[in-house]
Design a protein around this motif. Sequence first.
Motif, PDB file in Angstrom:
ATOM      1  N   ARG A 277       0.998  -1.056  -0.094  1.00 37.15           N
ATOM      2  CA  ARG A 277      -0.168   0.088   0.020  1.00 37.15           C
ATOM      3  C   ARG A 277       0.756   1.276   0.020  1.00 37.15           C
ATOM      4  N   HIS A 288       1.052  -3.168   4.336  1.00 32.89           N
ATOM      5  CA  HIS A 288       0.388  -2.893   5.667  1.00 32.89           C
ATOM      6  C   HIS A 288      -0.119  -4.054   6.350  1.00 32.89           C
ATOM      7  N   ASP A 292      -6.417  -0.676  10.136  1.00 27.82           N
ATOM      8  CA  ASP A 292      -6.379   0.644  10.787  1.00 27.82           C
ATOM      9  C   ASP A 292      -8.019   0.921  11.213  1.00 27.82           C
ATOM     10  N   HIS A 369      -5.951   7.125  14.881  1.00 25.70           N
ATOM     11  CA  HIS A 369      -6.487   6.027  14.368  1.00 25.70           C
ATOM     12  C   HIS A 369      -5.892   4.897  15.292  1.00 25.70           C
ATOM     13  N   CYS A 371      -3.821   1.266  14.794  1.00 27.91           N
ATOM     14  CA  CYS A 371      -3.316   0.308  14.117  1.00 27.91           C
ATOM     15  C   CYS A 371      -3.367  -1.234  14.596  1.00 27.91           C
TER      16      CYS A 371
HETATM   17 ZN    ZN Z   1      -1.715   0.793  10.284  1.00 27.86          ZN
END
Ligand code: ZN
Length: 428
Positions: A277, A288, A292, A369, A371
């Motif tokens: 990504r 990734h 997320d 966010h 992860c």
């Molecule tokens: Zn992430």
Amino acid sequence: MHKTVPIALFGFAVLIAAALFGLSPESSNEDTNATELINVNSLVEIPPSPSVDQFGFVVGEWEVTEDIIRRNESLYIILSRFNVSPQKIYQIQQEASGRVNFNRLIPGQSYRIYSKQDEPRAFVWHYSNTDYVTIRWDQDDVHVEENRLPIEHREERTAAIIETSLYDAVDDQNASQLLGYKLSEIFGWEVDFFSLQRGDHFKAVYDNRYANGRFIGLGDIKVAEFQHRGDVFRAYFFDNGERAGYFDKNGNSLQKKLLKAPFRYSQRISSGFTRNRFHPILRQNRPHYGTDYAAPTGTPVIAVGDGVIIEAQRRGGNGNIVQIRHNSTYTTAYLHLNGFASGIRRGVEVKQGDVIGYVGQTGLATGPHLCYRMYVNDRPVNSQRIDLPASESLETDYMSQFLGEVYRLDMLLDDVNLEQRQNLALQD
Ligand SMILES: [Zn+2]
């Protein structure tokens, strides 16, 4: 009151007997004892049991002032306002010390002052829905008591067809939002709550908890149904003292050793797991290895399963990171945290559902966010796709008892009508 009833009945029976046998109470000497028994005047001397309020104070004997604690108010300030002497307040504080912490007076909590002839004689600090402290005093003494209101369970039922969201569906039924949360917890492995559709439905029979007639919270869901994309799932609560939890009708546990997502409420996925990504900050293609979730800063992040914290620190682009080792196979990681929950550090054991930290944007992140990463034998896997291990199903020895429960609970649930608005208290 009910004390007087048998005596009155007995007296009445004796009167009838006297009438049947043609004896008036005064008519003969043999009846002297009987006349004493049936003397109605003696009944008046039995006092009716006084009615007391929820804190045990006799109604009518006290003047009651009820109020809530305001900002910067202390026990001293409140009692002084009711003209309690500084000496008496000091005595109260001495008596309560080590048992009641008056530093926990928080604005919004309610209290009562009970007075007699304008003189305050008791303070009730009602600091939670169920817990309260009673302080009574007179000229000489002070008595401090910690008490709890009895909790009453009332069976309720709620059913709804989802039109816009689970939240709205629950809200439209005037049910506690915790109901939606608990349903998503129970059915989290059968139903993808991130992709609910219009027309999905749920039904639930559960307990609401009341103290002093006031709703204080949701109790256990006893049985529930969730229909998602045409599939119908039922969950049965079973607890025989040895084993407790939610099971399907065959006794398979509905709980997994690992939750699907590290949140109590559904959160939007902003970026999924991919081997390649474009990284918005590094501005190059990178894999990734996580999912997320775009959640607001400060949203609690929970442990997806029991385990041991193997890392809780700030580490480069990961920001504040927590890693949990669940067993020899599964490890999970939580990145970019705003901060760690108290007590979360390396070596500490956590349980599924424990808050471990809060969503943030520490490290390499363009916005708040979480992860979330999962590793199987230290290799990154897609937590959204992987089939996670289930908790053990019910032991064979318990099955006949369980199937009896299933029969009973199915009847309860079949009785819940989906078409009309429900949520009726069955008792009361
Ligand atoms: Zn992430």
